[in-house]
Design a protein around this motif. Structure first.
Motif, mmCIF file in Angstrom:
data_model
loop_
_atom_site.group_PDB
_atom_site.id
_atom_site.type_symbol
_atom_site.label_atom_id
_atom_site.label_comp_id
_atom_site.label_asym_id
_atom_site.label_seq_id
_atom_site.Cartn_x
_atom_site.Cartn_y
_atom_site.Cartn_z
ATOM 1 N N LEU B 448 0.808 -1.223 0.000
ATOM 2 C CA LEU B 448 0.000 0.000 0.000
ATOM 3 C C LEU B 448 0.843 1.275 0.000
ATOM 4 O O LEU B 448 0.593 2.203 -0.773
ATOM 5 C CB LEU B 448 -0.931 -0.009 1.225
ATOM 6 C CG LEU B 448 -1.736 1.265 1.467
ATOM 7 C CD1 LEU B 448 -2.708 1.509 0.317
ATOM 8 C CD2 LEU B 448 -2.500 1.198 2.782
ATOM 9 N N GLU B 451 2.332 2.016 -3.214
ATOM 10 C CA GLU B 451 1.312 2.480 -4.169
ATOM 11 C C GLU B 451 0.978 3.956 -3.947
ATOM 12 O O GLU B 451 0.935 4.750 -4.883
ATOM 13 C CB GLU B 451 0.021 1.669 -3.988
ATOM 14 C CG GLU B 451 0.063 0.280 -4.579
ATOM 15 C CD GLU B 451 -1.272 -0.435 -4.338
ATOM 16 O OE1 GLU B 451 -2.305 0.246 -4.142
ATOM 17 O OE2 GLU B 451 -1.259 -1.684 -4.332
ATOM 18 N N ILE B 452 0.724 4.287 -2.668
ATOM 19 C CA ILE B 452 0.360 5.667 -2.344
ATOM 20 C C ILE B 452 1.498 6.613 -2.719
ATOM 21 O O ILE B 452 1.288 7.714 -3.246
ATOM 22 C CB ILE B 452 0.042 5.807 -0.829
ATOM 23 C CG1 ILE B 452 -1.104 4.879 -0.437
ATOM 24 C CG2 ILE B 452 -0.282 7.245 -0.454
ATOM 25 C CD1 ILE B 452 -2.401 5.172 -1.124
ATOM 26 N N ILE B 455 1.460 7.130 -6.421
ATOM 27 C CA ILE B 455 0.360 8.023 -6.805
ATOM 28 C C ILE B 455 0.748 9.475 -6.493
ATOM 29 O O ILE B 455 0.583 10.369 -7.320
ATOM 30 C CB ILE B 455 -0.943 7.655 -6.052
ATOM 31 C CG1 ILE B 455 -1.426 6.268 -6.488
ATOM 32 C CG2 ILE B 455 -2.021 8.701 -6.287
ATOM 33 C CD1 ILE B 455 -2.569 5.715 -5.640
ATOM 34 N N ALA B 489 -3.943 15.140 -0.739
ATOM 35 C CA ALA B 489 -2.902 14.176 -1.107
ATOM 36 C C ALA B 489 -1.761 14.215 -0.100
ATOM 37 O O ALA B 489 -1.220 13.182 0.299
ATOM 38 C CB ALA B 489 -2.387 14.487 -2.510
ATOM 39 N N ASN B 492 -2.622 12.334 3.009
ATOM 40 C CA ASN B 492 -2.597 10.878 2.888
ATOM 41 C C ASN B 492 -1.221 10.282 3.122
ATOM 42 O O ASN B 492 -1.099 9.137 3.521
ATOM 43 C CB ASN B 492 -3.088 10.452 1.506
ATOM 44 C CG ASN B 492 -4.585 10.608 1.394
ATOM 45 O OD1 ASN B 492 -5.295 10.489 2.392
ATOM 46 N ND2 ASN B 492 -5.070 10.914 0.208
#
Lengths: 130, 540
Positions: B448, B451-452, B455, B489, B492
């Motif tokens: 995860l 991935e974040i 992104i 963003a 996160n």
């Protein structure tokens, strides 16, 4: 329990989904725009909808209004998700008919409990749900 | 965001009949932050003084020419109270005395030492604030002390009475007097000893001490003088003489104090004077939590290379110009000080975020200013600043340390920027956000965080470009949306500071304050770089 997430930001959807599935044990459906969210809501009839406030084209309040206009989705509890939440903004959003507000960023582990707390806040459960 | 008031430039009327000299003087005053008007004759000076209401006059008077002196007299007769500085080639003392008698506040012989003249001009324009002076009367006769205290209180002084030597120390620390009035004979000792005792302490070196005694023999007066007294008054005394003696000493003492507390080059407060005043605000803050005070420490970037390359005179000009920039761009009630060599301090009556914006504005303007080299070239200079707001729990030392740390942080990250202390305590990436993500990653069996991170990093250049372009082109709606999305963003990945900067940008753009939004963009870009680097190194 089935949750529909409507958010245009991929990272938010990713964290929320993994958290709700692996920590909370929910089933999750993702939509990346208001329009897609409306379609999936009609199709899947989720138990609750997480709705981002600020999205391009069709924003959160507009999506909520459309959900309320449709008999199929009218009674599904909707929770706004926002990074901005001053008391007056919370009030504005709640006055639109949302069940509650969750603020971003989510805590990856306690997010499902937060969601449950808001959903359980107001018994009795909405009729027609399993 | 409100911008703090920009004080108008003080207007100086220059009375000078040689047009070339007038031009040179007006250029110089303009560079120092004054607005300048020129009168070429005494008649024109009188009409312009009435018309423009200048804050000061700079008058050239000539050898063997009565018109300059006459002008002074006419202006004063018209009730003109503003400071008047005379410049002249005349070095005869009788002319100088005559000029002062007719109302000039300062007389400068040509060639003029402009640093000294400007310092005087600034002092005259901004004299120490009138305040209630405190007087300690050491007097054992209750009737006498009632009489004296009555006269002084009627004249507006704050008075404390002390009847014996033993309680002088307590009275002084309680009252912190500006002047001490001493009787010679006291029940438990001598006033002369009290004077000697006060004078041995450096903190009382400048305080006026006046004796007031019925014993006014030569011997007593001589001993009082030797003990450090500023004067000897004989009892019984008339109220007029007592008040005149006191007023004269107090005015000279406060002028001295002001010279001690003001920097010679820039005319700003010195560090000691500044700290005294800043410390006084701490008590205000404890009484009233709604007051906002922000301390700004500001340091000229690469100042040593500036003086090495362009010389010390050019360096001094940069400091003087920065001083006048600062003074002009803050409120009257704010404090500006020369804190050390090329370091300055501001005390703004504003919350930290507003103070940061004010200083960022000043930096932008100052960085665009061309400074002159001696050979006609120009160069530019920037500064770095740290801002910290006072909280009720802080003492002066904590406050200084916070602002200094913010300044140091700015220096470390490339200078030419303003850092707010409140954004510094947070790490670039917050473990409270990342740790749960790693735990979720473990439970879900999905990479995860990677991935974040992908992104975030892949969207980063476009986000910055969108914000930059929207702010530059005046599209506040797009800028607001982009800032909002960027904030989310950043949240996160636990980029707290970046999130806070984006939140500020979002608020500014929502308020359509693009001018201030623009000053924030470099900080957003800078912090994004740091976040990207931290994310790239995020290995578990």
């Amino acid at each position: 329990m089935k949750i529909l997430i409507i958010d245009d930001e991929e990272d938010v959807r990713r964290i929320a989904t993994l958290s709700l599935v692996h920590v909370g044990g929910f089933a999750v459906i993702e939509a990346c725009s208001g329009e897609e969210g409306l379609r999936l809501a009609r199709e899947h009839r989720p138990d609750a909808i997480l709705l981002d406030v600020m999205m391009p084209v069709m924003d959160g309040p507009a999506t909520l209004a459309a959900l309320r206009d449709d008999p199929l989705t009218r009674d599904i509890p909707v929770l706004f998700v926002t990074a901005r939440a001053t008391p007056s903004e919370v009030e504005d959003l709640e006055s639109l008919g949302a069940k509650g507000i969750l603020t971003k960023p989510f805590h990856a582990l306690s997010f499902p409990d937060q969601l449950k707390a808001v959903l359980d806040a107001e018994p009795p459960p909405i009729p027609g749900l399993d | 965001m409100p911008r703090l008031g920009t004080a108008d430039r003080p207007r100086v009327l220059v009375v000078e009949d040689e047009s070339e000299t007038a031009f040179v003087i007006s250029q110089l005053l303009d560079r120092e932050g004054f607005a300048v008007s020129i009168a070429a004759s005494p008649a024109e000076a009188i009409s312009l003084a009435a018309q423009l209401a200048p804050q000061a006059l700079l008058v050239d008077i000539r050898l063997g020419d009565e018109s300059g002196l006459d002008l002074l007299e006419k202006l004063r007769a018209d009730g003109e109270k503003i400071p008047i500085i005379v410049m002249s080639v005349v070095d005869q003392v009788n002319v100088k005395i005559e000029a002062v008698r007719r109302g000039c506040d300062a007389y400068f012989e040509k060639p003029i030492d402009w640093d000294v003249l400007l310092r005087k001009l600034r002092y005259l324009l901004d004299p120490p604030e009138p305040r209630t002076h405190r007087i300690l009367t050491v007097e054992d006769d209750p009737e006498q002390s009632r009489f004296i205290a009555g006269i002084l209180r009627d004249a507006g002084y704050e008075v404390d009475i002390c009847a014996e030597v033993a309680s002088v120390d307590d009275a002084i620390s309680r009252l912190r007097p500006d002047l001490v009035l001493l009787d010679v004979h006291l029940p438990d000792g001598s006033g002369l000893d009290v004077a000697r005792y006060l004078r041995q302490d450096d903190s009382f070196a400048a305080i006026p001490i006046l004796f007031l005694s019925a014993d006014s023999t030569d011997a007593a007066q001589i001993e009082a003088g030797a003990a450090g007294a500023d004067g000897f008054l004989r009892k019984p005394i008339s109220p007029e003489l007592l008040l005149a003696s006191i007023a004269g000493r107090l005015s000279r003492a406060s002028h001295l104090q002001s010279l001690l507390e003001h920097d010679g080059l820039t005319g700003l407060l010195t560090r000691a004077g500044f700290i005294d005043r800043a410390a006084a605000l701490i008590a205000d803050k404890r009484r009233n939590a709604d007051l906002h005070f922000s301390l700004v420490l500001l340091d000229v970037d690469h100042f040593n290379p500036v003086t090495d390359t362009y010389g010390h005179v050019a360096g001094d000009r940069v400091l003087a110009s920065l001083a006048s920039f600062l003074r002009r761009n803050v409120r009257e009630s704010d404090l500006v000080a020369r804190y050390g060599g090329e370091e300055f301090a501001l005390l703004l009556h504003a919350p930290e975020s507003a103070a940061r914006i004010v200083v960022a504005d000043i930096l932008r303007e100052f960085a665009a200013t061309q400074h002159q080299t001696d050979d006609g070239g120009t160069f530019t200079v920037t500064f770095t600043a740290g801002v910290a707001e006072l909280t009720r729990e802080m003492g002066i030392e904590d406050w200084k340390i916070l602002a200094d740390r913010a300044l140091y942080e700015g220096k470390r990250h490339g200078r030419n920027q303003v850092i707010a202390a409140s954004t510094m305590d947070e790490a670039i990436l917050d473990g409270r956000v990342l740790d749960p993500l790693f735990e979720l990653e473990r439970r879900a069996g999905v990479p995860l965080v990677a991935e974040i991170r992908e992104i975030f990093l892949s969207a980063l250049p476009a986000r910055i470009e969108t914000i930059r372009r929207a702010v530059e082109s005046g599209d506040s709606r797009t800028a607001e949306q982009a800032a909002h999305a960027f904030r989310s963003a950043a949240g996160n990945v636990g980029a707290v500071r970046l999130g806070a900067l984006c939140a500020e940008l979002e608020l500014l753009t929502r308020a359509r304050d693009l001018e201030h939004a623009r000053t924030l963009v470099p900080a957003v870009v800078d912090e994004s770089r740091r976040v990207a680097a931290a994310l790239a190194h995020l290995v578990r």
